[in-house]
Design a protein around this motif. Structure first.
Motif, PDB file in Angstrom:
ATOM      1  N   ALA A   1       0.826  -1.217   0.000  1.00 34.32           N
ATOM      2  CA  ALA A   1       0.000   0.000   0.000  1.00 34.32           C
ATOM      3  C   ALA A   1       0.857   1.262   0.000  1.00 34.32           C
ATOM      4  O   ALA A   1       0.367   2.343  -0.314  1.00 34.32           O
ATOM      5  N   MET A   2       2.118   1.135   0.351  1.00 33.81           N
ATOM      6  CA  MET A   2       3.017   2.309   0.415  1.00 33.81           C
ATOM      7  C   MET A   2       3.937   2.273  -0.823  1.00 33.81           C
ATOM      8  O   MET A   2       3.468   2.451  -1.930  1.00 33.81           O
TER       9      MET A   2
ATOM     10  N   ALA B   1       4.914  12.698   9.034  1.00 32.03           N
ATOM     11  CA  ALA B   1       4.612  13.833   8.157  1.00 32.03           C
ATOM     12  C   ALA B   1       5.368  13.672   6.839  1.00 32.03           C
ATOM     13  O   ALA B   1       4.796  13.817   5.751  1.00 32.03           O
TER      14      ALA B   1
ATOM     15  N   GLN C   1       6.532  11.014   5.424  1.00 34.79           N
ATOM     16  CA  GLN C   1       6.052   9.879   4.640  1.00 34.79           C
ATOM     17  C   GLN C   1       4.749  10.218   3.900  1.00 34.79           C
ATOM     18  O   GLN C   1       4.568   9.849   2.734  1.00 34.79           O
ATOM     19  N   VAL C   2       3.848  10.915   4.567  1.00 34.79           N
ATOM     20  CA  VAL C   2       2.584  11.296   3.925  1.00 34.79           C
ATOM     21  C   VAL C   2       2.840  12.226   2.742  1.00 34.79           C
ATOM     22  O   VAL C   2       2.270  12.056   1.657  1.00 34.79           O
ATOM     23  N   ILE C   3       3.722  13.200   2.947  1.00 31.34           N
ATOM     24  CA  ILE C   3       4.019  14.131   1.866  1.00 31.34           C
ATOM     25  C   ILE C   3       4.709  13.403   0.718  1.00 31.34           C
ATOM     26  O   ILE C   3       4.427  13.664  -0.458  1.00 31.34           O
TER      27      ILE C   3
ATOM     28  N   LEU D   1       4.270  10.252  -0.146  1.00 30.39           N
ATOM     29  CA  LEU D   1       3.212   9.510  -0.853  1.00 30.39           C
ATOM     30  C   LEU D   1       2.431  10.438  -1.787  1.00 30.39           C
ATOM     31  O   LEU D   1       2.173  10.109  -2.953  1.00 30.39           O
ATOM     32  N   GLU D   2       2.049  11.597  -1.240  1.00 30.07           N
ATOM     33  CA  GLU D   2       1.215  12.516  -2.028  1.00 30.07           C
ATOM     34  C   GLU D   2       1.983  13.128  -3.193  1.00 30.07           C
ATOM     35  O   GLU D   2       1.403  13.433  -4.236  1.00 30.07           O
TER      36      GLU D   2
ATOM     37  N   ARG E   1       1.627  14.322  -7.802  1.00 28.67           N
ATOM     38  CA  ARG E   1       1.444  15.728  -8.161  1.00 28.67           C
ATOM     39  C   ARG E   1       2.797  16.432  -8.209  1.00 28.67           C
ATOM     40  O   ARG E   1       3.792  15.947  -7.678  1.00 28.67           O
TER      41      ARG E   1
ATOM     42  N   TYR F   1      11.239  20.037   2.747  1.00 29.44           N
ATOM     43  CA  TYR F   1      10.363  19.844   3.909  1.00 29.44           C
ATOM     44  C   TYR F   1      10.119  18.353   4.134  1.00 29.44           C
ATOM     45  O   TYR F   1      10.182  17.859   5.259  1.00 29.44           O
TER      46      TYR F   1
ATOM     47  N   GLU G   1       0.916  17.962   6.045  1.00 34.86           N
ATOM     48  CA  GLU G   1       0.631  16.548   6.337  1.00 34.86           C
ATOM     49  C   GLU G   1      -0.732  16.361   6.997  1.00 34.86           C
ATOM     50  O   GLU G   1      -0.990  15.352   7.639  1.00 34.86           O
TER      51      GLU G   1
ATOM     52  N   VAL H   1      -3.079  12.897   7.232  1.00 36.61           N
ATOM     53  CA  VAL H   1      -2.886  11.788   8.167  1.00 36.61           C
ATOM     54  C   VAL H   1      -3.411  12.152   9.563  1.00 36.61           C
ATOM     55  O   VAL H   1      -3.904  11.294  10.289  1.00 36.61           O
TER      56      VAL H   1
ATOM     57  N   GLU I   1      -5.469   2.601   2.196  1.00 33.04           N
ATOM     58  CA  GLU I   1      -4.640   1.777   3.066  1.00 33.04           C
ATOM     59  C   GLU I   1      -3.388   2.480   3.567  1.00 33.04           C
ATOM     60  O   GLU I   1      -3.026   2.378   4.741  1.00 33.04           O
ATOM     61  N   ALA I   2      -2.703   3.192   2.667  1.00 39.53           N
ATOM     62  CA  ALA I   2      -1.426   3.814   3.049  1.00 39.53           C
ATOM     63  C   ALA I   2      -1.637   4.800   4.195  1.00 39.53           C
ATOM     64  O   ALA I   2      -0.940   4.741   5.220  1.00 39.53           O
TER      65      ALA I   2
ATOM     66  N   LEU J   1      -0.462   4.702   8.247  1.00 42.76           N
ATOM     67  CA  LEU J   1       0.267   5.821   8.859  1.00 42.76           C
ATOM     68  C   LEU J   1      -0.529   6.474   9.992  1.00 42.76           C
ATOM     69  O   LEU J   1       0.058   6.924  10.983  1.00 42.76           O
TER      70      LEU J   1
END
Lengths: 311, 311
Positions: free
Chosen positions: A101-102, A172, A174-176, A178-179, A183, A192, B42, B45, B120-121, B125
């Motif tokens: 999923a990651m 934080a 990791q989320v950025i 992924l996103e 984009r 960052y 972030e 999440v 899921e990701a 997190l």
């Protein structure tokens, strides 16, 4: 290329390779003691956690932590549970990052990733285990030299670890990350992201060591500064290796960042400017250590080594 | 049926419903303060973590923790960060348990599960975030009344939380639960699984509250005993509800354990003996509190209430 004195490697009397190997063995022995194999009903998840924990990591974060404790006049022993906790948190983040999923990675350090061997469910739990036990290791007065270190210092180290790995730190980032795969992002966002995803824990390694070793505020801040620049230099050279590195030495195919549309420094700045920026951060990292004596030599050597790294 | 005095409900002067509602509001307000919405890069999440944290949970663990602190002569305020940390750990475990690789649940408390809403990701997190921030909340001297509680007590509470949620606690239970879906297990294994998967954190709630409230060893042990029996009674009545409960009240379909081949008490013992066993554990839970005064009345009432619960 600007051959600034602080980035040449022949003025260090320290044998960095031997130092790193000795420290790595010390950390491995402690990790083996703190997370031994289990023969309980739940042994599978312990085995899975150990599979990734003992996968040949360089133990960079623990070594930075132990060295920081000594640099400020403390002992490595005072920082040993913190050093191991840092490696456990780092390993948990790799296991979860690799999940389908990651990042959906099949290989890590030349071996199948955790979920490829143990399945997704156990891999998720093995990561959870390492994260949880990291805090237990640092908190538990019955473990290692914990009881010999003042409780206030240990709580401060625990707080640093939680902040660096939590929603204002690694998560934080990791989320950025992924996103940003889907984009367009600019250099400021990439910076960052890296400061949070990898920099925070590297910086925390030095800060925790300095706090546990009894450093004063000025010493702690100097080591945090070193850690920030080291973290960025580490990330940039990591990105460069993904393009220029030898897949056999690295244990993973080159060009994988490009294939995943990862926003790397070379992608945003080009190779030459990325190399220049790595050098600048190494210089600043070394500069942050100027008030410390020869005990900080390993930290200086580690920073300079990043410019020569092959894996 | 043996109508033992301790299991009838008309001798308690306490209005349990009003007590639970007041405590729930207190916990919700603290959680809102400790994990506010974020407008950072972030924020996704954080939003995901809050989605599950504020999904209408009963706040059982926090309420047990706060009450235990008062029962031993301390204040609820001394245990407030611990109470919130417990709810965050509980919520993280639900998010990860619901993942497709684990129990693969689409609904939780009548709402779509975290990964159904955020993917899921982000769900993985968000769980990691809650687990990490739970430890940060308890460790950080700048938060709540932490600084007013002795550092040694807080480290002890942190250790209890890590042990209850780690490889010798919740994670062990979860692994055994996963493995038991595909093989035959006996009652002893089911009990071992529940003691670890849900019992450990319930017991820890009481132990942490007692420690932070300044309880002596005898008081702490009595509350741990209460917690062990309460945890088992809670699990058995949970299993019974899955068969006998009203889906509308529970927010999930009945019979879902059976459909997943979960090894429940009713499946192993039958309904009558399961009810009898729940009653036995409630009696023992109440019995463990015999040395405490009326401050322990909410704990007695909570135990008795399990035999009447509808959700």
């Amino acid at each position: 290329m600007n051959h600034h004195a602080s980035t040449t490697s022949h003025h260090a009397s320290l044998d960095l390779k031997a130092f790193l190997e000795a420290q790595r063995q010390r950390v491995d022995a402690a990790l083996e003691r703190f997370l031994p194999a289990s023969d309980s009903l739940e042994k599978t998840v312990v085995e899975a956690a150990r599979y990734s924990l003992f996968a040949g990591g360089k133990r960079l974060r623990p070594i930075l932590c132990l060295t920081a404790a000594e640099v400020v006049g403390g002992t490595a022993d005072e920082a040993l549970t913190a050093a191991c906790a840092l490696e456990m948190v780092h390993t948990y983040s790799l296991i979860h990052d690799d999940l389908p999923a990651m990042d959906d990675d099949d290989l890590r350090r030349g071996r199948p990733t955790n979920h490829k061997v143990y399945g997704e469910a156990v891999a998720i739990l093995a990561g959870d285990l390492l994260l949880t036990e990291a805090f237990g290791l640092l908190a538990d007065p019955r473990i290692g030299s914990n009881a010999a270190v003042a409780a206030e210092r240990r709580l401060r180290a625990l707080t640093i670890l939680a902040r660096a790995s939590g929603m204002q730190g690694m998560i934080a980032g990791q989320v950025i990350d992924l996103e940003s795969e889907t984009r367009e992002v600019d250099l400021a966002t990439v910076e960052y992201m890296h400061i949070h995803k990898t920099g925070a824990l590297i910086s925390a390694s030095l800060e925790m060591g300095a706090v546990l070793g009894g450093g004063n505020d000025q010493q702690i801040q100097a080591l945090v500064q070193y850690g920030r620049h080291l973290g960025l230099a580490f990330q940039i050279t990591d990105d460069l290796l993904d393009i220029e590195g030898d897949p056999d030495v690295m244990g993973k195919p080159s060009g994988s960042d490009v294939a995943k549309n990862k926003k790397t420094y070379p992608a945003l700045l080009g190779l030459a400017r990325s190399r220049e920026m790595a050098r600048k951060h190494v210089d600043r990292a070394v500069d942050a250590l100027k008030t410390f004596d020869e005990k900080a030599e390993p930290l200086r050597a580690i920073a300079r080594y990043l410019l020569e790294r092959k894996a």
